[in-house]
Design an enzyme around this catalytic site. Structure first.
Site, PDB file in Angstrom:
ATOM      1  N   SER A  24       0.784  -1.227   0.000  1.00  0.00           N
ATOM      2  CA  SER A  24       0.000   0.000   0.000  1.00  0.00           C
ATOM      3  C   SER A  24       0.818   1.281   0.000  1.00  0.00           C
ATOM      4  CB  SER A  24      -0.934   0.018   1.218  1.00  0.00           C
ATOM      5  OG  SER A  24      -0.198   0.037   2.429  1.00  0.00           O
ATOM      6  N   HIS A  55      -5.420  -5.033   0.642  1.00  0.00           N
ATOM      7  CA  HIS A  55      -5.681  -4.002  -0.364  1.00  0.00           C
ATOM      8  C   HIS A  55      -6.085  -4.613  -1.702  1.00  0.00           C
ATOM      9  CE1 HIS A  55      -4.539  -0.343   1.828  1.00  0.00           C
ATOM     10  NE2 HIS A  55      -3.652  -1.119   2.440  1.00  0.00           N
ATOM     11  N   LYS A  66     -11.672  -2.185   4.351  1.00  0.00           N
ATOM     12  CA  LYS A  66     -11.244  -1.366   3.213  1.00  0.00           C
ATOM     13  C   LYS A  66     -12.295  -1.455   2.108  1.00  0.00           C
ATOM     14  CE  LYS A  66      -6.332  -1.275   4.355  1.00  0.00           C
ATOM     15  NZ  LYS A  66      -6.474  -1.684   5.765  1.00  0.00           N
TER      16      LYS A  66
END
Length: 416
Positions: free
Chosen positions: A191, A219, A250
């Site tokens: 990330s 992610h 997320k």
């Protein structure tokens, strides 16, 4: 010892180095995300958030909100305790089944966060597997590093995404004792630098040297793959990964973390991980909301396609005005500033003059001298918002006389 003076001195030094972080006091506007109310020194202002990990705005999705509301009305707010004693809810069971199916694994196990999932799983595996060696990518998240450290297992850190270095370490350990348990721990999307791991090639090495693979997909889940199963699904590699770790906080827009693996391995973690055993479980309403989010993204392609379009537009806009960003294959857009105090000033200017909120990232999140913004375009950032962002960054670069470079993988090196 004067404890208060010690704490004060440490904070003073941290501030002098530019590493002191001021939390942004914001309140997201339901139904209007990425807009939020920012409570700052000038009062309450409306801002556009450009650093949220709610990439697909699922935290605002009607089906997710409805699932949370319905579950809360059915069972109340809290979980009631740890799952071992009083906190296992039918909503937890349903979500774990959903996540296992998402990754084509036999079972999944919920944790209160992705951080806890990493720390708990890696520490238990490294501690319980006899004479285990863990091979860890040098760019792995702090939660993975903590889990490996707490395991007290022998560890070898390989250079970031460097297959030759990884194989040399594996080969050395294999020659000494081919029967020793081995784990390769790595991420799909990194990330801070936005690059993606060579997952297939790492699986090849794992199979060659009889190692487990531990893949952090936090992610990646929701964003990649035909059903949102992550980069491993997109590349057809789910069956080659021993353990997949993901987050619900997320792209799925809620809260919590999990691991998915074989039924036996998951049961092993459930029985031996203190971070799971002694922690109050997720409230059922969060589990219900997360299940609704996962179900929706298994079926809908709209969010993923729209998200990719908006990411592309942001990168093109930055390239057009020579803002130094790391143009990697993923959806994350790191914009390099390279100095902590300047990064903070630039962020303040964006809020004060342009109504744009981006949190500066500095040490220890990133190495000193590589301070940056991490832009995270979302499915609900409009074309107009993107144009405003590009114009605002152009103004920042002019105001602070920051260097402009050609975008690409060398942007970090050129910028600093």
């Amino acid at each position: 010892m004067d404890y208060e003076q010690y704490f004060e001195n440490a904070l003073t030094q941290w501030k002098a180095a530019g590493n002191y972080r001021v939390f942004a006091n914001i309140k997201r506007c339901q139904g209007e995300f990425p807009k939020a109310h920012y409570y700052g020194p000038n009062g309450v202002e409306e801002v556009v958030v450009w650093c949220s990990n709610d990439y697909l705005a699922m935290g605002q999705h009607p089906s997710v909100l409805q699932a949370m509301e319905t579950a809360m009305k059915e069972v109340g707010a809290g979980a009631g305790g740890t799952r071992n004693i009083s906190g296992t809810s039918h909503f937890h069971v349903l979500l774990e089944e959903e996540l296992a199916d998402l990754h084509k694994k036999e079972a999944a196990l919920l944790f209160t966060s992705g951080y806890v999932a990493n720390e708990a799983t890696l520490s238990v595996l490294g501690k319980k597997l006899p004479n285990c060696i863990i091979f860890s990518d040098e760019a792995n998240h702090a939660s993975m590093i903590q889990g490996i450290r707490h395991s007290n297992a022998e560890k070898h850190i390989f250079r970031h995404n460097d297959l030759e270095h990884l194989e040399s370490l594996l080969k050395g350990a294999h020659m000494l004792d081919p029967t020793r348990p081995k784990i390769i721990a790595f991420e799909s999307v990194y990330s801070m630098d936005a690059d993606i791991a060579p997952i297939a090639e790492i699986c090849d090495l794992a199979e060659k040297y009889n190692a487990l693979t531990y893949l952090d997909e936090v992610h990646g889940v929701g964003l990649y793959g035909a059903r949102g199963g992550g980069v491993a699904e997109e590349r057809g590699l789910l069956d080659r990964i021993s353990i997949i770790q993901g987050t619900l906080g997320k792209a799925f827009g809620i809260m919590g973390g999990y691991v998915a693996a074989s039924r036996t391995l998951v049961d092993f973690i459930r029985c031996f991980a203190p971070s799971f055993i002694f922690t109050t479980s997720l409230p059922p309403a969060l589990a219900a909301a997360a299940q609704a989010s996962v179900q929706h993204l298994k079926e809908s392609q709209f969010e993923r396609l729209r998200h990719q379009e908006q990411v592309k537009k942001v990168k093109e806009g930055l390239a057009n005005i020579s803002i130094p960003f790391m143009d990697e294959a993923s959806h994350i857009v790191p914009v390099i500033i390279g100095e902590a105090h300047l990064c903070r000033k630039a962020a303040d200017h964006l809020v004060d003059q342009h109504g744009i909120y981006v949190q500066p990232l500095n040490y220890p999140t990133v190495p000193e001298g590589t301070e940056r913004f991490r832009l995270t375009p979302s499915v609900v950032h409009t074309d107009e918002m993107i144009q405003q962002l590009i114009a605002a960054l152009d103004d920042v670069w002019n105001k602070f006389d920051l260097p402009r470079v050609k975008p690409g993988k060398s942007a970090l090196k050129e910028a600093i």
